[in-house]
Design an enzyme around this catalytic site. Sequence first.
Site, mmCIF file in Angstrom:
data_model
loop_
_atom_site.group_PDB
_atom_site.id
_atom_site.type_symbol
_atom_site.label_atom_id
_atom_site.label_comp_id
_atom_site.label_asym_id
_atom_site.label_seq_id
_atom_site.Cartn_x
_atom_site.Cartn_y
_atom_site.Cartn_z
ATOM 1 N N THR A 181 -2.238 -9.518 -9.937
ATOM 2 C CA THR A 181 -1.067 -8.944 -9.256
ATOM 3 C C THR A 181 -0.524 -9.826 -8.146
ATOM 4 O O THR A 181 0.610 -9.648 -7.704
ATOM 5 C CB THR A 181 -1.409 -7.565 -8.653
ATOM 6 O OG1 THR A 181 -2.443 -7.728 -7.664
ATOM 7 C CG2 THR A 181 -1.887 -6.601 -9.738
ATOM 8 N N CYS A 199 -5.702 -6.784 -0.564
ATOM 9 C CA CYS A 199 -5.900 -5.404 -0.116
ATOM 10 C C CYS A 199 -7.076 -5.312 0.844
ATOM 11 O O CYS A 199 -7.901 -6.226 0.947
ATOM 12 C CB CYS A 199 -6.194 -4.479 -1.298
ATOM 13 S SG CYS A 199 -4.968 -4.490 -2.613
ATOM 14 N N CYS A 224 -8.682 0.281 -0.451
ATOM 15 C CA CYS A 224 -7.382 0.527 -1.079
ATOM 16 C C CYS A 224 -7.481 1.655 -2.100
ATOM 17 O O CYS A 224 -8.378 1.655 -2.958
ATOM 18 C CB CYS A 224 -6.870 -0.742 -1.748
ATOM 19 S SG CYS A 224 -5.218 -0.557 -2.482
ATOM 20 N N ARG A 243 0.254 -11.761 -1.343
ATOM 21 C CA ARG A 243 1.047 -10.938 -0.423
ATOM 22 C C ARG A 243 0.314 -9.634 -0.139
ATOM 23 O O ARG A 243 -0.536 -9.198 -0.917
ATOM 24 C CB ARG A 243 2.428 -10.654 -1.012
ATOM 25 C CG ARG A 243 2.405 -9.781 -2.252
ATOM 26 C CD ARG A 243 3.807 -9.555 -2.805
ATOM 27 N NE ARG A 243 3.818 -8.610 -3.895
ATOM 28 C CZ ARG A 243 3.582 -8.898 -5.156
ATOM 29 N NH1 ARG A 243 3.295 -10.146 -5.483
ATOM 30 N NH2 ARG A 243 3.628 -7.956 -6.083
ATOM 31 N N CYS A 300 -0.701 -5.794 0.202
ATOM 32 C CA CYS A 300 -0.520 -4.579 -0.591
ATOM 33 C C CYS A 300 0.369 -3.593 0.166
ATOM 34 O O CYS A 300 0.198 -3.375 1.368
ATOM 35 C CB CYS A 300 -1.885 -3.944 -0.872
ATOM 36 S SG CYS A 300 -1.806 -2.362 -1.732
ATOM 37 N N CYS A 358 -2.076 0.006 0.796
ATOM 38 C CA CYS A 358 -3.162 0.116 1.785
ATOM 39 C C CYS A 358 -2.870 -0.628 3.082
ATOM 40 O O CYS A 358 -3.618 -0.479 4.053
ATOM 41 C CB CYS A 358 -4.477 -0.379 1.190
ATOM 42 S SG CYS A 358 -4.568 -2.159 0.906
ATOM 43 N N ASP A 370 -29.369 0.902 36.826
ATOM 44 C CA ASP A 370 -28.377 1.940 37.108
ATOM 45 C C ASP A 370 -29.057 3.292 37.299
ATOM 46 O O ASP A 370 -29.978 3.652 36.555
ATOM 47 C CB ASP A 370 -27.385 2.007 35.944
ATOM 48 C CG ASP A 370 -26.315 3.053 36.156
ATOM 49 O OD1 ASP A 370 -25.336 2.748 36.857
ATOM 50 O OD2 ASP A 370 -26.455 4.172 35.611
#
Length: 493
Positions: free
Chosen positions: A34, A38, A42, A67, A69, A72, A440
């Site tokens: 694709t 992601c 996703c 690139r 998604c 997601c 402390d």
Amino acid sequence: MLGAMHSDTERCVRAVQSRDARFDGWFFTAVLTTGIYCRPSCPVLPPKARNMRFYPSAAAAQQAGFRACKRCLPDASPGSPQWNERADLVGRAMRLIADGVVDTGGVPALAARLGYSVRQVERQLRAELGAGPLALARARRAQTARVLIETSLLPMTEVAMASGFGSIRTFNDTVREVFALSPTDLRRRANGRARPVSGGLTVKLPFRAPFSPSNVFGHLAATAVPGVEEWRDGAYRRTVRLPNGPGVVSLRPQPDHVRCDLALTDLRDVPVAISRCRRLLDLDADPVAVDELLAADPLLAPLVRATPGRRVPHTVDGDEMAVRAVLGQQVSTQAARTHAARLVIAHGEPISDPGGGLTHLFPDVTALADIDPETLAFPRSRRATLLGLVAALPRIDLTPGGDWRAAREDLAALPGIGPWTVETIAMRALGDPDAFVASDLGIRIAARELGLPTAPAALIAHSAAWRPWRSYAVQYLWATGSHPINHLPTDSP
């Protein structure tokens, strides 16, 4: 090794196939068929393992030609927790990139802050993250741009400026390359989420579950310095000094995110303000890893089970936290707030806050250098400690990219600065996840009630099993008491 997780193919495939949100930000999954990348969680049906490729950063996936998604939104996942856990060059560099150093001064400024050559910084970042500092800063700018495009109605020219892009053309090209959509198409897909900006901007800050807001917001509210911080209508608000002018941030816990309202002098400070708010609330922590280790101690296990996901309250300004740590030496929380408020009134820069009761920025080191010691209403020895600290702060790096070891040594060498002060500054200003305030009072009381050693040396020895998460152990130990730092306030001032 944490930094090499993306190379553990079998483990990454299992995380993707189970849509395990715990690994969001740890690595990114690119899909060969694709051309997208992601987050592990996703919701789209996981691809076949042979079509997956794994990258250690969004920038590396982008450089490989993938690139983001659109389902997601991997760039919107919490940041990798290791950048706030590591004290090495790569960890320090990533914190400085998030704080905008590359955007304002380029790679030479980043290298100078780290004390390395440009070539060394480039080589180490590429070796571990698959991308150099410019690509990492570019990915960060793209993320800021998407947030502004989808959540505001700012003109695109102003979005480009606020995101740190030098030109509208570079902005348009980057958005198209990273998201496969034009800025206009991204806004159209926001489905009415965009809102006009009239003196402010609202963004969502994601976090890894579980997240317990009680101690981090409770601590910030209970120790708030009047005029600089306040709890109002269910939100922690404070003034911040940013590269291009002052601002006011409002942080409100929500079930699945923290709502962040920003009122800034200059929109170019949006990414820096977001980064500092995330750091303040410790939102990039890995609570599952922390709680799993701490719960292995039978004495801590009930505390972890009762309220998992506690965070360490950090700071938006390291110098401010160092000064406040000295003001808090051997006094109550209320007394420390009073001392700090007097400094603010006398030396802080006034600001306007139409939406609340904030009045000043906390004074910077330059303003504090003019303190008249006779105006300080505490013992002479502590006056000397404060003045010595103020004089030394210009040469001690307490910024996100500071060297934890060197800063500790420099602080410990100052008169009146003991282990409690050093570890408090290391925990809250430097963000060291393994800082431990063994002396402390609240820790000693908790230790006694739980059956832990109470002598500092013995408690430090016992705490070795809690490493490298002793700052988080401190939060669980403090939570055994009834102090307001452990609880969300219920009323506005």
